[in-house]
Design a protein around this motif. Structure first.
Motif, PDB file in Angstrom:
ATOM      1  N   ASP A  83       0.828  -1.209   0.000  1.00 13.62           N
ATOM      2  CA  ASP A  83       0.000   0.000   0.000  1.00 13.62           C
ATOM      3  C   ASP A  83       0.865   1.262   0.000  1.00 13.62           C
ATOM      4  N   PHE A  87       0.958   4.227  -2.736  1.00 16.45           N
ATOM      5  CA  PHE A  87       0.825   5.616  -2.316  1.00 16.45           C
ATOM      6  C   PHE A  87       1.982   6.452  -2.860  1.00 16.45           C
ATOM      7  N   ALA A  92      -3.862   5.926  -3.470  1.00 19.90           N
ATOM      8  CA  ALA A  92      -4.425   6.279  -2.164  1.00 19.90           C
ATOM      9  C   ALA A  92      -4.120   5.173  -1.159  1.00 19.90           C
ATOM     10  N   LEU A  93      -3.934   5.590   0.083  1.00 23.52           N
ATOM     11  CA  LEU A  93      -3.781   4.637   1.194  1.00 23.52           C
ATOM     12  C   LEU A  93      -5.141   4.451   1.850  1.00 23.52           C
ATOM     13  N   GLU A  95      -7.712   4.569   4.700  1.00 25.03           N
ATOM     14  CA  GLU A  95      -7.740   5.596   5.750  1.00 25.03           C
ATOM     15  C   GLU A  95      -7.057   5.182   7.051  1.00 25.03           C
ATOM     16  N   GLU A  97      -4.682   3.079   7.588  1.00 27.41           N
ATOM     17  CA  GLU A  97      -3.233   3.017   7.361  1.00 27.41           C
ATOM     18  C   GLU A  97      -2.661   4.421   7.186  1.00 27.41           C
ATOM     19  N   ARG A  98      -3.368   5.269   6.448  1.00 33.66           N
ATOM     20  CA  ARG A  98      -2.891   6.634   6.206  1.00 33.66           C
ATOM     21  C   ARG A  98      -2.745   7.388   7.522  1.00 33.66           C
ATOM     22  N   ASP A  99      -3.778   7.326   8.355  1.00 36.57           N
ATOM     23  CA  ASP A  99      -3.729   8.037   9.637  1.00 36.57           C
ATOM     24  C   ASP A  99      -2.597   7.519  10.510  1.00 36.57           C
ATOM     25  N   TRP A 102       1.038   8.568   9.185  1.00 35.26           N
ATOM     26  CA  TRP A 102       1.507   9.921   9.526  1.00 35.26           C
ATOM     27  C   TRP A 102       1.787  10.059  11.016  1.00 35.26           C
TER      28      TRP A 102
END
Length: 110
Positions: A83, A87, A92-93, A95, A97-99, A102
């Motif tokens: 993923d 990215f 897109a990641l 959500e 995983e994205r949160d 970061w």
């Protein structure tokens, strides 16, 4: 043609056709497993490199970020790495995983 198995406990043991077929199947399974492991390792290494660039963090920290995202999102490390690579290429990641990604990067920087 006769085939023998060599081992420490049975130096020379005649193998039947069934034994040979079983050994062949075992080795094919082991080979497939090793291929998956090498592929997975490559994806993880590439994702570490992407995180070094994207997050401006050290490779050791990038490894920790991948591991933390995997653990906190209950996602296999290989899947997180794949993923992250998507990215890094503009995809897109997911959500969660994205949160977590970061947050983990900020923890490394902090």
């Amino acid at each position: 043609m006769t085939f023998f198995a060599l081992s420490q406990t049975h130096p020379l043991r005649l193998l039947s056709a069934t034994d040979l077929a079983n050994e062949c199947a075992r080795l094919e399974g082991e080979n497939a497993q090793l291929r998956r492991a090498v592929s997975s390792h490559a994806a993880v290494d590439q994702a570490i490199g992407a995180l070094v660039v994207l997050g401006r963090i050290a490779p050791e920290d990038a490894w920790r970020v991948l591991r933390d995202v995997s653990q906190h999102t209950n996602t296999k490390l290989r899947a997180v790495a794949e993923d992250v690579l998507k990215f890094a290429q503009g995809g897109a990641l997911p959500e969660p995983e994205r949160d977590e990604l970061w947050q983990a990067i900020e923890r490394c920087r902090g």
